[in-house]
Write a protein that holds these residues in place. Structure first.
Motif, mmCIF file in Angstrom:
data_model
loop_
_atom_site.group_PDB
_atom_site.id
_atom_site.type_symbol
_atom_site.label_atom_id
_atom_site.label_comp_id
_atom_site.label_asym_id
_atom_site.label_seq_id
_atom_site.Cartn_x
_atom_site.Cartn_y
_atom_site.Cartn_z
ATOM 1 N N GLN A 86 26.329 -51.143 101.127
ATOM 2 C CA GLN A 86 24.944 -51.356 100.740
ATOM 3 C C GLN A 86 24.959 -51.951 99.336
ATOM 4 N N GLU A 145 20.554 -56.057 101.306
ATOM 5 C CA GLU A 145 20.265 -55.889 102.728
ATOM 6 C C GLU A 145 18.762 -55.860 102.995
ATOM 7 N N LYS A 146 17.996 -55.186 102.134
ATOM 8 C CA LYS A 146 16.545 -55.165 102.291
ATOM 9 C C LYS A 146 15.958 -56.574 102.154
ATOM 10 N N HIS A 202 17.513 -59.441 102.661
ATOM 11 C CA HIS A 202 17.950 -60.272 103.788
ATOM 12 C C HIS A 202 17.187 -59.921 105.068
ATOM 13 N N HIS A 203 17.027 -58.629 105.328
ATOM 14 C CA HIS A 203 16.324 -58.206 106.545
ATOM 15 C C HIS A 203 14.844 -58.580 106.510
ATOM 16 N N ALA A 204 14.279 -58.667 105.306
ATOM 17 C CA ALA A 204 12.880 -59.093 105.170
ATOM 18 C C ALA A 204 12.733 -60.608 105.285
ATOM 19 N N GLN A 205 13.844 -61.302 105.464
ATOM 20 C CA GLN A 205 13.877 -62.761 105.637
ATOM 21 C C GLN A 205 13.302 -63.503 104.430
#
Length: 229
Positions: A10, A112-113, A115-118
């Motif tokens: 993370q 990661e947050k 990236h995942h939120a685009q």
């Protein structure tokens, strides 16, 4: 825990700002890039020469633009920039932000947050103002782009056998244009007094469940006029 390349599983990212800026930031629910922030900040801790260089430095990969078009996050606390702020306070340097690092608040999230939120982002391998610094927007490049071992060290000064440590310690995760606060994991401050002050700022904004931690080891805390070690 670090992965096989040393990159944490993370990947923590850290943005710091003066506590006086939090009411305005919380009111809009996001951080803005320097090129967009305008007069929103009550207290600007950035050095004008550095801000000017970031407006000139082009980002050579998509989404492009200048470094100042991105919200900056470090991968480690106690950055060289925070050291400069703390030292200028200690020395009473004229013409600089005067209050040191004690009033600064870390806003903590993760790659990661983001990236995942685009969200659109770019990472650098060091100080974005340095001409030899490399950039990438590919997630798979970060394992080798960033010196993760150096990110975990407390002392990052240049050494005769490695004169590039300071530049590499300033590696950044740059989020294009704006960063929504709902991607934060929490906040970090230097002292319990600042913790209570920040909690009151958050309560005033209608936020009662935010995680606010006290981590003095993320700061330098130099006092005005104290002897240098």
């Amino acid at each position: 825990m670090p992965g096989p390349t040393g990159q944490p599983s993370q990947t923590r990212i850290l943005h710091f700002t003066h506590i006086e800026n939090l009411p305005a930031i919380l009111a809009v629910g996001r951080l803005f890039a320097d090129s967009m922030v305008g007069t929103r900040l009550a207290t600007n801790v950035g050095a004008p020469d550095i801000k000017a260089s970031r407006r000139r430095r082009a980002v050579p990969c998509p989404p492009g633009g200048a470094v100042a078009d991105y919200v900056p996050f470090y991968f480690a606390p106690r950055s060289p920039m925070m050291f400069r702020i703390a030292r200028e306070h200690q020395d009473g340097t004229q013409g600089c932000y005067p209050d040191g690092d004690d009033p600064l608040v870390y806003l903590v999230s993760s790659l990661e947050k983001v990236h995942h939120a685009q969200l659109s982002w770019v990472a650098s391998d060091g100080n974005c103002a340095a001409t030899l610094t490399r950039f990438s927007g590919a997630l798979n490049d970060l394992a080798e782009l960033v010196d993760w071992a150096l990110m975990s060290e407390r002392i990052w000064k240049n050494l005769p056998e490695d004169p590039d440590r300071v530049r590499r310690r300033m590696a950044e995760l740059l989020v294009h244009r704006e960063f929504p606060l709902d991607l934060l994991a929490g906040y970090v401050v230097r002292t319990p007094a600042r913790q209570e002050q920040l909690r009151q700022v958050l309560r005033d904004a209608g936020i009662i469940d935010a995680y606010v931690d006290v981590r003095p080891n993320w700061y330098y805390g130099f006092r005005r006029g104290e002897a240098r070690e």
